[in-house]
Write a protein that holds these residues in place. Structure first.
Motif, PDB file in Angstrom:
ATOM      1  N   ILE A 144       0.859  -1.328   0.001  1.00 11.90           N
ATOM      2  CA  ILE A 144       0.045   0.083   0.134  1.00 11.90           C
ATOM      3  C   ILE A 144       0.893   1.366   0.053  1.00 11.90           C
ATOM      4  CG2 ILE A 144      -1.594   1.337   1.424  1.00 11.90           C
ATOM      5  CD1 ILE A 144      -2.810  -1.271   2.152  1.00 11.90           C
ATOM      6  N   ILE A 145       2.102   1.253   0.644  1.00  5.60           N
ATOM      7  CA  ILE A 145       2.855   2.267   0.805  1.00  5.60           C
ATOM      8  C   ILE A 145       3.451   2.767  -0.621  1.00  5.60           C
ATOM      9  CG2 ILE A 145       5.067   3.129   1.601  1.00  5.60           C
ATOM     10  CD1 ILE A 145       4.607   1.801   4.149  1.00  5.60           C
ATOM     11  N   PHE A 146       3.714   1.381  -1.133  1.00  6.59           N
ATOM     12  CA  PHE A 146       4.244   1.472  -2.623  1.00  6.59           C
ATOM     13  C   PHE A 146       3.415   2.264  -3.645  1.00  6.59           C
ATOM     14  CE2 PHE A 146       4.967  -0.945  -6.560  1.00  6.59           C
ATOM     15  CZ  PHE A 146       6.048  -0.304  -6.973  1.00  6.59           C
ATOM     16  N   VAL A 147       2.136   1.597  -3.608  1.00  6.07           N
ATOM     17  CA  VAL A 147       1.285   2.314  -4.405  1.00  6.07           C
ATOM     18  C   VAL A 147       0.783   3.765  -4.368  1.00  6.07           C
ATOM     19  CG1 VAL A 147      -1.263   1.726  -5.585  1.00  6.07           C
ATOM     20  CG2 VAL A 147       0.487  -0.069  -5.154  1.00  6.07           C
ATOM     21  N   ARG A 148       0.376   3.938  -2.836  1.00  6.21           N
ATOM     22  CA  ARG A 148      -0.285   5.099  -2.499  1.00  6.21           C
ATOM     23  C   ARG A 148       0.689   6.177  -2.303  1.00  6.21           C
ATOM     24  NH1 ARG A 148      -5.465   3.605  -0.621  1.00  6.21           N
ATOM     25  NH2 ARG A 148      -5.870   5.554   0.041  1.00  6.21           N
ATOM     26  N   ILE A 149       1.838   6.122  -1.686  1.00 11.55           N
ATOM     27  CA  ILE A 149       2.778   7.000  -1.494  1.00 11.55           C
ATOM     28  C   ILE A 149       3.981   7.233  -2.325  1.00 11.55           C
ATOM     29  CG2 ILE A 149       4.301   7.723   0.355  1.00 11.55           C
ATOM     30  CD1 ILE A 149       2.526   6.696   2.497  1.00 11.55           C
ATOM     31  N   GLU A 150       4.740   6.286  -2.562  1.00 16.42           N
ATOM     32  CA  GLU A 150       6.000   6.045  -3.235  1.00 16.42           C
ATOM     33  C   GLU A 150       5.719   6.635  -4.655  1.00 16.42           C
ATOM     34  OE1 GLU A 150       9.086   6.108  -1.963  1.00 16.42           O
ATOM     35  OE2 GLU A 150       8.895   5.074  -0.229  1.00 16.42           O
ATOM     36  N   LEU A 151       5.010   5.699  -5.526  1.00 15.90           N
ATOM     37  CA  LEU A 151       4.576   6.119  -6.887  1.00 15.90           C
ATOM     38  C   LEU A 151       4.299   7.334  -7.222  1.00 15.90           C
ATOM     39  CD1 LEU A 151       3.163   2.552  -8.259  1.00 15.90           C
ATOM     40  CD2 LEU A 151       5.558   3.624  -8.483  1.00 15.90           C
ATOM     41  N   PRO A 152       3.410   7.880  -6.718  1.00 14.35           N
ATOM     42  CA  PRO A 152       2.947   9.268  -6.679  1.00 14.35           C
ATOM     43  C   PRO A 152       3.901  10.333  -6.578  1.00 14.35           C
ATOM     44  CG  PRO A 152       1.226   8.347  -5.578  1.00 14.35           C
ATOM     45  CD  PRO A 152       2.406   7.432  -5.401  1.00 14.35           C
ATOM     46  N   LEU A 153       4.846  10.085  -5.591  1.00 13.67           N
ATOM     47  CA  LEU A 153       5.807  11.086  -5.188  1.00 13.67           C
ATOM     48  C   LEU A 153       6.933  10.961  -6.353  1.00 13.67           C
ATOM     49  CD1 LEU A 153       6.795  10.513  -1.448  1.00 13.67           C
ATOM     50  CD2 LEU A 153       5.919  12.745  -2.474  1.00 13.67           C
ATOM     51  N   GLN A 154       7.034   9.746  -6.780  1.00  9.73           N
ATOM     52  CA  GLN A 154       8.396   9.758  -7.772  1.00  9.73           C
ATOM     53  C   GLN A 154       7.819   9.962  -9.300  1.00  9.73           C
ATOM     54  OE1 GLN A 154      11.263   9.636  -6.884  1.00  9.73           O
ATOM     55  NE2 GLN A 154      10.894   9.891  -4.984  1.00  9.73           N
ATOM     56  N   SER A 155       6.473  10.413  -9.425  1.00 13.82           N
ATOM     57  CA  SER A 155       6.125  10.346 -10.565  1.00 13.82           C
ATOM     58  C   SER A 155       6.680  10.960 -11.762  1.00 13.82           C
ATOM     59  CB  SER A 155       4.368  10.862 -10.870  1.00 13.82           C
ATOM     60  OG  SER A 155       4.635  12.277 -10.272  1.00 13.82           O
ATOM     61  N   ALA A 156       7.472  11.975 -11.561  1.00 17.06           N
ATOM     62  CA  ALA A 156       8.510  12.871 -12.419  1.00 17.06           C
ATOM     63  C   ALA A 156       9.458  11.803 -12.881  1.00 17.06           C
ATOM     64  CB  ALA A 156       8.710  14.024 -11.783  1.00 17.06           C
ATOM     65  N   LEU A 157      10.013  11.342 -12.055  1.00 16.88           N
ATOM     66  CA  LEU A 157      11.227  10.430 -12.189  1.00 16.88           C
ATOM     67  C   LEU A 157      10.833   9.285 -13.091  1.00 16.88           C
ATOM     68  CD1 LEU A 157      14.114  10.397 -11.464  1.00 16.88           C
ATOM     69  CD2 LEU A 157      13.662   8.657  -9.617  1.00 16.88           C
ATOM     70  N   LEU A 158       9.424   8.859 -12.888  1.00 20.31           N
ATOM     71  CA  LEU A 158       8.877   7.491 -13.682  1.00 20.31           C
ATOM     72  C   LEU A 158       8.717   8.182 -15.125  1.00 20.31           C
ATOM     73  CD1 LEU A 158       6.418   5.904 -10.948  1.00 20.31           C
ATOM     74  CD2 LEU A 158       8.757   5.421 -11.471  1.00 20.31           C
ATOM     75  N   ALA A 159       8.103   9.072 -15.044  1.00 21.55           N
ATOM     76  CA  ALA A 159       7.770   9.877 -16.631  1.00 21.55           C
ATOM     77  C   ALA A 159       9.141  10.055 -17.275  1.00 21.55           C
ATOM     78  CB  ALA A 159       7.138  11.382 -16.434  1.00 21.55           C
ATOM     79  N   THR A 160      10.211  10.575 -16.736  1.00 17.83           N
ATOM     80  CA  THR A 160      11.482  10.314 -17.462  1.00 17.83           C
ATOM     81  C   THR A 160      12.102   8.947 -17.885  1.00 17.83           C
ATOM     82  OG1 THR A 160      11.873  12.364 -16.219  1.00 17.83           O
ATOM     83  CG2 THR A 160      13.908  11.314 -17.383  1.00 17.83           C
ATOM     84  N   PHE A 161      12.013   8.203 -16.732  1.00 11.26           N
ATOM     85  CA  PHE A 161      12.362   6.985 -17.319  1.00 11.26           C
ATOM     86  C   PHE A 161      11.568   6.030 -18.311  1.00 11.26           C
ATOM     87  CE2 PHE A 161      15.634   8.323 -14.787  1.00 11.26           C
ATOM     88  CZ  PHE A 161      16.624   7.807 -14.795  1.00 11.26           C
ATOM     89  N   THR A 162      10.461   6.258 -18.055  1.00  8.41           N
ATOM     90  CA  THR A 162       9.586   5.704 -19.226  1.00  8.41           C
ATOM     91  C   THR A 162       9.846   6.098 -20.437  1.00  8.41           C
ATOM     92  OG1 THR A 162       7.708   5.640 -17.670  1.00  8.41           O
ATOM     93  CG2 THR A 162       7.081   5.470 -19.723  1.00  8.41           C
ATOM     94  N   LEU A 163      10.182   7.482 -20.651  1.00  6.21           N
ATOM     95  CA  LEU A 163      10.551   7.868 -22.037  1.00  6.21           C
ATOM     96  C   LEU A 163      11.911   7.218 -22.344  1.00  6.21           C
ATOM     97  CD1 LEU A 163       9.864  11.489 -21.562  1.00  6.21           C
ATOM     98  CD2 LEU A 163       8.766  10.006 -22.977  1.00  6.21           C
ATOM     99  N   PHE A 164      12.712   7.101 -21.456  1.00  7.56           N
ATOM    100  CA  PHE A 164      14.096   6.337 -21.894  1.00  7.56           C
ATOM    101  C   PHE A 164      13.903   5.218 -22.272  1.00  7.56           C
ATOM    102  CE2 PHE A 164      16.484   9.569 -19.093  1.00  7.56           C
ATOM    103  CZ  PHE A 164      17.293  10.094 -20.194  1.00  7.56           C
ATOM    104  N   THR A 165      12.993   4.324 -21.502  1.00  8.21           N
ATOM    105  CA  THR A 165      12.832   2.965 -21.846  1.00  8.21           C
ATOM    106  C   THR A 165      12.145   3.029 -23.307  1.00  8.21           C
ATOM    107  OG1 THR A 165      12.407   2.479 -19.563  1.00  8.21           O
ATOM    108  CG2 THR A 165      11.726   0.787 -21.133  1.00  8.21           C
ATOM    109  N   ALA A 166      10.930   3.860 -23.631  1.00  9.11           N
ATOM    110  CA  ALA A 166      10.407   3.658 -24.620  1.00  9.11           C
ATOM    111  C   ALA A 166      11.394   4.071 -26.060  1.00  9.11           C
ATOM    112  CB  ALA A 166       9.472   4.792 -24.703  1.00  9.11           C
ATOM    113  N   VAL A 167      12.316   4.905 -25.802  1.00 11.07           N
ATOM    114  CA  VAL A 167      13.371   5.188 -26.898  1.00 11.07           C
ATOM    115  C   VAL A 167      14.173   3.999 -26.997  1.00 11.07           C
ATOM    116  CG1 VAL A 167      15.255   6.630 -27.562  1.00 11.07           C
ATOM    117  CG2 VAL A 167      13.234   7.586 -26.647  1.00 11.07           C
TER     118      VAL A 167
END
Lengths: 299, 306
Positions: free
Chosen positions: A190-213
């Motif tokens: 629950i901590i992972f889904v409700r706290i960590e993921l939203p907090l790191q969303s900017a970082l996640l967006a960036t690395f999603t882009l890198f992975t897609a490329v």
């Protein structure tokens, strides 16, 4: 600070350009032109006809604007099915790869639990050492993944580098937030889904882009693992067009009636392959830059 | 003793969700990294497709002995080292230079446009980049067309043995220079501004400031990246060379990776030998990377992974 910056800008505007600054501006303009011009030249050639190019190769615009190269490409190459396959691989691959990396990175950011260090080092070791081309290929063969689009998805797979960076991202979450959640009865999931993921969303967006490329650009292993033309990725289709075009040019040079403009078709194929990156890049640049900066802090 | 095992089980139970999150990825690393790693036993075997990796006969170190008496393999080892060491000389300093130039550039908006242009090629594959650049330099390309139009003679840039390696450095910089410069630009922006003020008071111009304040200020970044680059000596840009290579320049550009590829897809492939060459490369690579990490750790206080 901001007023200071504003003043600085004001002063900068008023100041005259020194010789040094002119030299700097000129050198940078040169570099920019050297990088830009081959692209521009490729665009021009892709819209050019064979006749016009032979008559006047040094041209800054297509003298006989035509879509013939693109038409030929769409009718003869595997570009369209390549698009379909690459989009499939990029989409599914990015979703799977990112989910797995994020889950692992979060798990590795948790405090001591039995086996953590051993597991983390085992994953990191794959960054330093690999079985090499043949054992890897044979493993895909044993699993019956040859000539399947899933093989490319799995080959690019989980990036250890992403895990390292995302892990250090998760480690920066204030401990109070987690403790508060724990008191409320939340478990690690629950901590992972409700706290960590939203907090790191900017970082996640960036690395999603890198992975897609990374998925979009994968060529070598998709060539090794996929044989049938209908499953070819965009990069493989491009490479096939380039080598076929070169071979065709060798055979038919000087032959009458041969009106396919091989150079033009090649450049049209290049344009179609890089079109999505070209369209999105200027808007996404700042996310990419952010990504490399996060990485460099870790380094 | 019993208490300790019980505590271990309690810790494991407490972290059950963490293991759950790990399981998916760990399975991936086992199947697609560790199982292939065990496949390196092929390097000590005579591969027989019918018997598979584990059933084939052992040959001991025969394949490794063969590496050092096969001219192609020896040349590939030599080229790998030569190309990489010269890359350090001609390729490595360019992003630093670019970062210094960008730092001196005036005008925020134009700077941003330039940076977009500089970093863009990083996001294209080598298939795309090599196709564009080789088209540009080919016999029928723009460069030769310009040479002809000013009265010169066409020149085949791509199949000249002397030009091929410089071409590798130039095209690599063309693709990656802008992207690599970002780290240096970030390092420059974190230099204490008062140092520049002090230098100005001392009468240093912009050039001297770049030389005596900016460069020393990013020394740590430069050294770290340099050591990393030395650590990667065995990976000399496979894709770039693979796409740009042609038979005329093979002797100066065949590196271990391209060599492994060509012997693997030979008319008579010898999987055992190919794997042995690959293992030879991986082991040196491992030693170099661990060494690089140790040096960086000593220098910076923290390494790449810890």
């Amino acid at each position: 600070m901001s007023t200071f910056r504003k003043n600085l800008k004001y002063v900068e505007k008023r100041r005259k350009w020194t010789t040094g600054q002119i030299v700097v501006a000129l050198s940078l303009t040169m570099i920019a032109l050297i990088i830009f011009f081959p692209f521009y030249n490729a665009v021009v050639i892709s819209f050019e006809t064979n006749r016009a190019y032979t008559l006047n190769p040094v041209s800054l615009y297509p003298t006989e604007l035509s879509l013939a190269n693109y038409e030929y490409l769409i009718e003869n190459g595997n570009i369209l099915s390549g698009y379909k396959n690459t989009i499939f691989i990029t989409f599914i691959g990015t979703v799977l790869s990112m989910s797995a990396s994020v889950m692992m990175a979060y798990a590795f950011s948790r405090k001591n639990y039995p086996g953590k260090k051993f597991l983390f080092l085992s994953v990191m070791f794959t960054m330093l050492f690999s079985g090499g081309m043949i054992p890897t290929y044979l493993q895909f063969k044993n699993l019956g993944l040859i000539d399947s689009r899933w093989s490319v998805i799995l080959y690019v797979g989980i990036s250890t580098y992403n895990i390292i960076i995302l892990k250090s991202g998760f480690e920066q979450t204030p401990i109070e937030l987690e403790e508060a959640a724990k008191i409320d009865g939340a478990n690690d999931l629950i901590i992972f889904v409700r706290i960590e993921l939203p907090l790191q969303s900017a970082l996640l967006a960036t690395f999603t882009l890198f992975t897609a490329v990374a998925y979009w650009n994968e060529w070598f292993w998709s060539m090794l693992l996929i044989n049938s033309a209908s499953k070819m990725t965009l990069q493989t289709a491009l490479r096939a067009i380039v080598s076929e075009a070169s071979a065709a040019a060798d055979v038919s040079s000087g032959e009458a009636g041969f009106d396919v403009f091989t150079q033009g078709v090649k450049m049209a194929a290049v344009m179609m392959t890089m079109l999505p990156i070209m369209c999105f890049y200027p808007f996404l640049q700042k996310y990419f830059v952010k990504g490399v900066l996060v990485g460099s802090v870790k380094m | 003793m019993q208490i300790r095992t019980r505590r271990l089980f309690r810790d494991i139970w407490k972290a059950r969700y963490v293991y759950m999150l790990l399981s998916f990825g760990l399975a991936y690393f086992i199947v697609f990294h560790y199982v292939p790693m065990s496949g390196i036993v092929l390097a000590f075997k005579k591969y027989n497709a019918r018997l598979g990796i584990w059933g084939s006969d052992w040959t001991g170190l025969d394949h490794f002995r063969r590496i050092f008496i096969t001219p192609g393999a020896v040349a590939a080892i030599k080229n790998t080292f030569e190309i990489n060491l010269t890359r350090l000389l001609f390729q490595f300093p360019m992003p630093i230079l670019l970062a210094l130039l960008i730092n001196e550039m005036r005008g925020t908006r134009i700077k941003r446009i330039y940076q977009t242009i500089f970093t863009f090629p990083h996001f294209l594959s080598w298939v795309v980049v090599s196709t564009i650049l080789m088209n540009f330099l080919a016999n029928s390309g723009m460069v030769n067309a310009v040479i002809v139009s000013i009265g010169g003679k066409k020149y085949n840039f791509l199949s000249d043995e002397r030009l091929f390696r410089p071409l590798l450095y130039i095209t690599q910089n063309w693709k990656e220079m802008g992207w690599s410069s970002i780290i240096y630009i970030a390092a420059i922006s974190s230099i204490d501004l008062s140092l520049y003020e002090a230098a100005t008071v001392d009468g240093a111009g912009r050039f001297k400031q770049a030389l005596y304040v900016t460069l020393p200020g990013i020394k740590a970044t430069i050294i770290t990246l340099f050591i990393l680059q030395v650590g990667r000596v065995m990976n000399s840009g496979f894709e770039q060379i693979f796409y740009m290579q042609n038979p005329a320049v093979k002797s100066v550009s065949d590196i271990l990776d391209t060599y492994i590829y060509s012997i693997t897809f030979d008319a008579v492939p010898n999987y055992g030998f190919s794997t042995a060459v690959g293992l030879f490369k991986s082991v040196i690579n491992l030693v170099m990377l661990i060494g690089a990490n140790a040096i960086i750790k000593k220098f910076n206080g923290s390494g790449m992974f810890n």
